[in-house]
Design an enzyme around this catalytic site. Structure first.
Site, PDB file in Angstrom:
ATOM      1  N   GLU A   1       5.740  -3.387   0.907  1.00 53.37           N
ATOM      2  CA  GLU A   1       5.845  -2.989  -0.504  1.00 53.37           C
ATOM      3  C   GLU A   1       4.999  -1.736  -0.647  1.00 53.37           C
ATOM      4  O   GLU A   1       3.769  -1.798  -0.663  1.00 53.37           O
ATOM      5  CB  GLU A   1       5.357  -4.123  -1.405  1.00 53.37           C
ATOM      6  CG  GLU A   1       5.809  -3.976  -2.852  1.00 53.37           C
ATOM      7  CD  GLU A   1       4.762  -3.338  -3.727  1.00 53.37           C
ATOM      8  OE1 GLU A   1       4.753  -2.090  -3.839  1.00 53.37           O
ATOM      9  OE2 GLU A   1       3.955  -4.074  -4.299  1.00 53.37           O
ATOM     10  N   CYS A  20       1.552  -0.651  -8.541  1.00 52.37           N
ATOM     11  CA  CYS A  20       2.676  -0.006  -7.835  1.00 52.37           C
ATOM     12  C   CYS A  20       3.904   0.093  -8.729  1.00 52.37           C
ATOM     13  O   CYS A  20       4.585   1.119  -8.750  1.00 52.37           O
ATOM     14  CB  CYS A  20       3.012  -0.790  -6.564  1.00 52.37           C
ATOM     15  SG  CYS A  20       1.704  -0.787  -5.322  1.00 52.37           S
ATOM     16  N   GLY A  55       0.828  -1.200   0.000  1.00 42.43           N
ATOM     17  CA  GLY A  55       0.000   0.000   0.000  1.00 42.43           C
ATOM     18  C   GLY A  55       0.859   1.245   0.000  1.00 42.43           C
ATOM     19  O   GLY A  55       2.026   1.213  -0.406  1.00 42.43           O
ATOM     20  N   SER A  56       0.304   2.330   0.484  1.00 44.65           N
ATOM     21  CA  SER A  56       0.978   3.620   0.401  1.00 44.65           C
ATOM     22  C   SER A  56       2.094   3.748   1.421  1.00 44.65           C
ATOM     23  O   SER A  56       2.089   3.100   2.483  1.00 44.65           O
ATOM     24  CB  SER A  56      -0.028   4.753   0.607  1.00 44.65           C
ATOM     25  OG  SER A  56      -0.427   4.814   1.974  1.00 44.65           O
ATOM     26  N   THR A  57       3.054   4.612   1.124  1.00 44.23           N
ATOM     27  CA  THR A  57       4.159   4.861   2.050  1.00 44.23           C
ATOM     28  C   THR A  57       3.687   5.465   3.371  1.00 44.23           C
ATOM     29  O   THR A  57       4.150   5.036   4.433  1.00 44.23           O
ATOM     30  CB  THR A  57       5.214   5.754   1.375  1.00 44.23           C
ATOM     31  OG1 THR A  57       5.784   5.034   0.262  1.00 44.23           O
ATOM     32  CG2 THR A  57       6.330   6.126   2.341  1.00 44.23           C
ATOM     33  N   VAL A  81       0.910   4.991   5.019  1.00 45.68           N
ATOM     34  CA  VAL A  81       0.345   3.917   5.842  1.00 45.68           C
ATOM     35  C   VAL A  81       1.450   2.959   6.290  1.00 45.68           C
ATOM     36  O   VAL A  81       1.456   2.486   7.433  1.00 45.68           O
ATOM     37  CB  VAL A  81      -0.769   3.171   5.092  1.00 45.68           C
ATOM     38  CG1 VAL A  81      -1.259   1.969   5.906  1.00 45.68           C
ATOM     39  CG2 VAL A  81      -1.929   4.111   4.791  1.00 45.68           C
ATOM     40  N   GLY A  82       2.407   2.690   5.421  1.00 46.53           N
ATOM     41  CA  GLY A  82       3.540   1.858   5.804  1.00 46.53           C
ATOM     42  C   GLY A  82       4.311   2.441   6.972  1.00 46.53           C
ATOM     43  O   GLY A  82       4.741   1.717   7.887  1.00 46.53           O
TER      44      GLY A  82
END
Length: 487
Positions: free
Chosen positions: A261, A295, A239-241, A243-244
């Site tokens: 990822e 992505c 998912g998104s950076t 949220v990571g």
């Protein structure tokens, strides 16, 4: 009860039709006071409902996974492999119903590199996880010292899957985790919850009870609780950076293992020796596979001035010939943007490019009043390399094409962003392409293609595109605990 491998191969499999699969995916939604609604992004019509589960439901699923994990891990590796092969058989048996539900909920068309392709990849990656060898490594054996490296299960794996390739990426998380003796609790994206629930229902026909669990609910509550659970030994997230980064913080207290990822804004560099007509198809699909919602799609293209106009012309010819529409129409190859929030991101970035004076070669004029989230296939040329459309990940059917004259400058621009998932170099001279590739910062660099993945080849990002690797031997190691035995 766990079975031996011969018994596993004989487990009965149901072939679901469309209605049966939707019923299985919607199980217990009627009993939920706050059921989630799945909407077709091509039409806006309701598809079905799924349970919005609570943190208590999540904790119960984690407890179940934790309780059965020791018995699952104690099975011979051959038996777990047999279960995965049987799960792949089950996916194949219901592949058409899975593809049709995926097309309706995610929006991607049935044909081309889309819904049927994704379901087929689920079976392929499941079998690959089963068949990849990870033997005990003898580290030293010199007559005086003997040391071996073994790989043990971690325990419970928490998997959080995205909305762009919801089934396939779920399998990337599920299959290697199960192969190595872990159990799984998966939390799918809210906008593609039915697709993942359906996939799990199909696989759970043959898997032992409690080994694979799905919980659907809001990411801000259920997903966050999954990342904080002390009973979860590993989190896998695509998912998104941003949220990571939240997951890193939430999991820190438990020192939870992570595979992340995250966002990508992949650059491609076209050298002046190419034949524009010969590469146009591959350039197009490198950028527009899954309507640009990938992505590792090509998201910014740097083209040398000598071939710039011809590359733009050939790309426009390909783009204008690829039909976009409702996914269940067999003739379409591109679909809608999966959700309205992402549609708005794409629209904002194209409007930013227009305002800067960039040239819209194709598209850029959505019908805001039409049903669904269709954004037309859009090519933007003669754009400043620091326009928002270049610097931000558009994640939709838009490609900015940047003109360059100096290769060193193109490499610098390609490398200057914080994202480094993938990149590509396009040239008639492989040695020249390899020399440029060696200068690019990315988890993967492709030569004369972009975004192709193989289940045996490790995949993951650099910089803020995440860390950890999936697929192949490295993917199995990532869901295992290395254990050295001396003596």
């Amino acid at each position: 009860m766990m079975h031996e491998s011969d018994s596993v191969r004989a487990l009965p499999i149901i072939t679901f039709d469309d209605d049966e699969l939707l019923t299985a995916a919607s199980a217990s939604a009627a009993a939920s006071a706050d059921a989630g609604v799945a909407v077709d992004p091509a039409t806006g019509a309701e598809i079905g409902r799924f349970p919005n589960q609570s943190i208590a439901d999540l904790e119960a699923a984690i407890d179940t996974a934790e309780a059965v994990q020791p018995e699952w891990a104690a099975l011979d590796d051959r038996v777990r492999r047999a279960y995965l092969h049987r799960a792949a058989d089950a996916i194949e048996a219901s592949s058409e119903a899975l593809a049709r539900l995926l097309s309706r909920e995610q929006g991607k068309p049935l044909n081309g590199p889309n819904a049927r392709f994704e379901v087929g990849a689920c079976a392929v990656w499941t079998r690959s996880a089963a068949d990849t060898e990870l033997p005990v490594e003898v580290l030293i054996d010199d007559g005086e010292n003997h040391a071996e490296l073994h790989y043990r299960p971690i325990g419970v794996v928490g998997a959080i899957s995205p909305w762009n390739w919801p089934m396939m990426i779920s399998i990337w998380q599920i299959a290697p985790s199960l192969r190595m003796g872990n159990t799984v609790v998966i939390k799918p994206a809210e906008t593609t919850a039915l697709s993942v629930r359906a996939l799990v229902a199909v696989m759970n026909q043959v898997l032992p009870a409690g080994v694979l669990n799905v919980v659907t609910g809001p990411g801000r509550t259920v997903g966050a609780a999954l990342t904080r659970s002390p009973k979860v030994g590993k989190i896998m997230f695509t998912g998104s950076t941003p949220v990571g980064q939240q997951i890193i913080e939430a999991s820190a207290a438990n020192v939870t293992r992570l595979t992340l990822e995250l966002g990508g804004n992949d650059a491609g560099i076209v050298l002046p020796d190419v034949d524009p007509a010969a590469i146009a198809q591959d350039l197009f699909w490198g950028a527009f596979i899954n309507t640009g919602q990938t992505c590792a799609a090509l998201k910014r293209l740097y083209v040398h001035d000598d071939v710039y106009d011809r590359v733009v012309e050939e790309l426009a010819a390909v783009a204008s010939s690829v039909p976009m529409g409702v996914g269940l129409d067999e003739g379409n190859l591109l679909g809608p943007v999966q959700n309205r929030n992402q549609f708005d991101v794409v629209d904002r970035l194209v409007e930013s490019a227009k305002a800067s004076g960039a040239r819209v070669v194709l598209g850029g004029d959505p019908d805001y009043d039409a049903p669904g989230n269709f954004y037309p296939t859009t090519l933007v040329a003669d754009i400043d390399p620091h326009n928002d459309l270049v610097l931000e990940e558009q994640f939709g059917p838009v490609l900015p094409i940047i003109r360059y004259t100096d290769l060193d400058e193109a490499v610098r621009l390609a490398n200057e962003l914080d994202y480094a998932l993938g990149s590509s170099v396009w040239s008639a001279d492989r040695d020249a392409a390899l020399a440029v590739a060696a200068r690019l910062r990315a988890g993967t660099t492709w030569i004369n293609s972009h975004g192709g993945l193989h289940p045996a080849v490790p995949f993951g990002g650099a910089k803020k595109s995440g860390y950890g690797r999936e697929f192949g031997v490295e993917g199995l190691k990532a869901v295992s605990e290395p254990h050295v035995i001396n003596g």
